[in-house]
Write a protein that holds these residues in place. Structure first.
Motif, PDB file in Angstrom:
ATOM      1  N   THR A  31       5.516  -5.351  11.886  1.00  0.00           N
ATOM      2  CA  THR A  31       4.109  -5.167  12.231  1.00  0.00           C
ATOM      3  C   THR A  31       3.756  -5.897  13.521  1.00  0.00           C
ATOM      4  O   THR A  31       2.898  -5.422  14.294  1.00  0.00           O
ATOM      5  CB  THR A  31       3.193  -5.651  11.099  1.00  0.00           C
ATOM      6  N   LEU A  47       3.182   2.032  10.309  1.00  0.00           N
ATOM      7  CA  LEU A  47       2.446   1.098   9.454  1.00  0.00           C
ATOM      8  C   LEU A  47       2.393   1.598   8.014  1.00  0.00           C
ATOM      9  O   LEU A  47       2.486   0.812   7.065  1.00  0.00           O
ATOM     10  CB  LEU A  47       1.026   0.901   9.987  1.00  0.00           C
ATOM     11  N   VAL A  51       3.802  -0.909   5.158  1.00  0.00           N
ATOM     12  CA  VAL A  51       2.935  -1.394   4.079  1.00  0.00           C
ATOM     13  C   VAL A  51       3.440  -0.893   2.734  1.00  0.00           C
ATOM     14  O   VAL A  51       3.405  -1.615   1.724  1.00  0.00           O
ATOM     15  CB  VAL A  51       1.472  -0.968   4.320  1.00  0.00           C
ATOM     16  N   SER A 119      -7.249  -3.619  10.939  1.00  0.00           N
ATOM     17  CA  SER A 119      -6.781  -4.731  11.773  1.00  0.00           C
ATOM     18  C   SER A 119      -7.003  -6.071  11.086  1.00  0.00           C
ATOM     19  O   SER A 119      -6.114  -6.937  11.100  1.00  0.00           O
ATOM     20  CB  SER A 119      -7.490  -4.715  13.129  1.00  0.00           C
ATOM     21  N   LEU A 122      -4.433  -6.339   8.078  1.00  0.00           N
ATOM     22  CA  LEU A 122      -3.056  -6.621   8.462  1.00  0.00           C
ATOM     23  C   LEU A 122      -2.890  -8.077   8.879  1.00  0.00           C
ATOM     24  O   LEU A 122      -1.898  -8.727   8.526  1.00  0.00           O
ATOM     25  CB  LEU A 122      -2.632  -5.686   9.594  1.00  0.00           C
ATOM     26  N   ALA A 160      -3.354  -5.193   0.887  1.00  0.00           N
ATOM     27  CA  ALA A 160      -2.321  -4.236   1.293  1.00  0.00           C
ATOM     28  C   ALA A 160      -2.523  -2.885   0.610  1.00  0.00           C
ATOM     29  O   ALA A 160      -2.310  -1.830   1.217  1.00  0.00           O
ATOM     30  CB  ALA A 160      -0.935  -4.791   0.983  1.00  0.00           C
ATOM     31  N   THR A 163      -5.259  -1.078   2.382  1.00  0.00           N
ATOM     32  CA  THR A 163      -4.774  -0.652   3.693  1.00  0.00           C
ATOM     33  C   THR A 163      -3.873   0.569   3.570  1.00  0.00           C
ATOM     34  O   THR A 163      -3.959   1.514   4.358  1.00  0.00           O
ATOM     35  CB  THR A 163      -4.022  -1.795   4.384  1.00  0.00           C
TER      36      THR A 163
END
Length: 222
Positions: A31, A47, A51, A119, A122, A160, A163
């Motif tokens: 990442t 990503l 993830v 953002s 992460l 996570a 996301t």
């Protein structure tokens, strides 16, 4: 345990701690590289993959029996590394789709969604993982596993998961050639209801972001 010995051949690669640490370090490295913006065309799909793989490690931690550290009090790892630059790089890289709506607890009835940022998420995840990695590299394996397990339940796991859902939804919108609702003008410090989110969300066609974010456009097979 130094960087040089983190993957020492004397360590059993089948050991649970080694596998978890490998997965976590791989996520941090990957990442961080994505955030540099050298390959923006593949940012979102990459990503999504990273993830997803991290949450596999999280699932293994969640399914594991409660881990008890050897020491009663957590040893000091020093100040956590600053992630503001990482956060800002992702904010710029993902600007068209950074904000999404999230429900924190799906089992809490009638809980309204709130704005969140990929953002921010992460950067927060990396902060939690690095903290445990500092213990691991210092040879405090049980402390590292305890921290990763505890913070998986309390913070980085839910973060996570949210996301991943956002990234998967983004890819699905583009691949299925569906309009994408963007939360234009919203910020994460606003307390908004579901109706507010629906009313203020702008309409952005998926093809406008497909190219810059590396999401090939195409409708479903038929």
């Amino acid at each position: 345990m130094s960087d040089a010995t983190l993957h020492s051949i004397t360590q059993d690669p089948d050991d649970f701690a080694v596998q978890i640490a490998d997965s976590i370090e791989s996520f941090i490295v990957a990442t961080t590289e994505v955030a540099k913006g050298d390959e923006p065309d593949s940012a979102v799909p990459f990503l999504l993959l990273e993830v997803s793989q991290l949450l596999l490690a999280g699932g293994r931690l969640g399914a594991h029996a409660d881990i008890v550290p050897e020491e009663r009090y957590e040893p000091d790892t020093g100040p956590d590394l600053d992630v503001d630059e990482l956060r800002m790089r992702f904010a710029v890289l993902l600007e068209p789709v950074d904000v999404f709506s999230e429900v924190f607890d799906p089992y809490e009835p009638r809980k309204a969604p709130v704005p969140a940022r990929i953002s921010d998420n992460l950067a927060d995840i990396v902060t939690d993982l690095r903290h445990g990695l500092a213990h691991y590299r210092a040879g405090r394996t049980s402390e590292a596993l305890w921290w990763w397990q505890f913070s998986y339940f309390s913070n980085w796991g839910p973060t996570a998961s949210a996301t991943l859902r956002a990234l998967q939804s983004l890819v699905a919108h583009v691949r299925l050639d569906q309009p994408l609702a963007a939360l234009d003008g919203l910020d994460t410090d606003e307390d908004l209801t579901e109706d507010d989110l629906a009313e203020e969300a702008g309409r952005v066609m998926a093809e406008e972001i497909a190219g810059p974010l590396g999401l090939g456009l195409g409708g479903p097979k038929g």
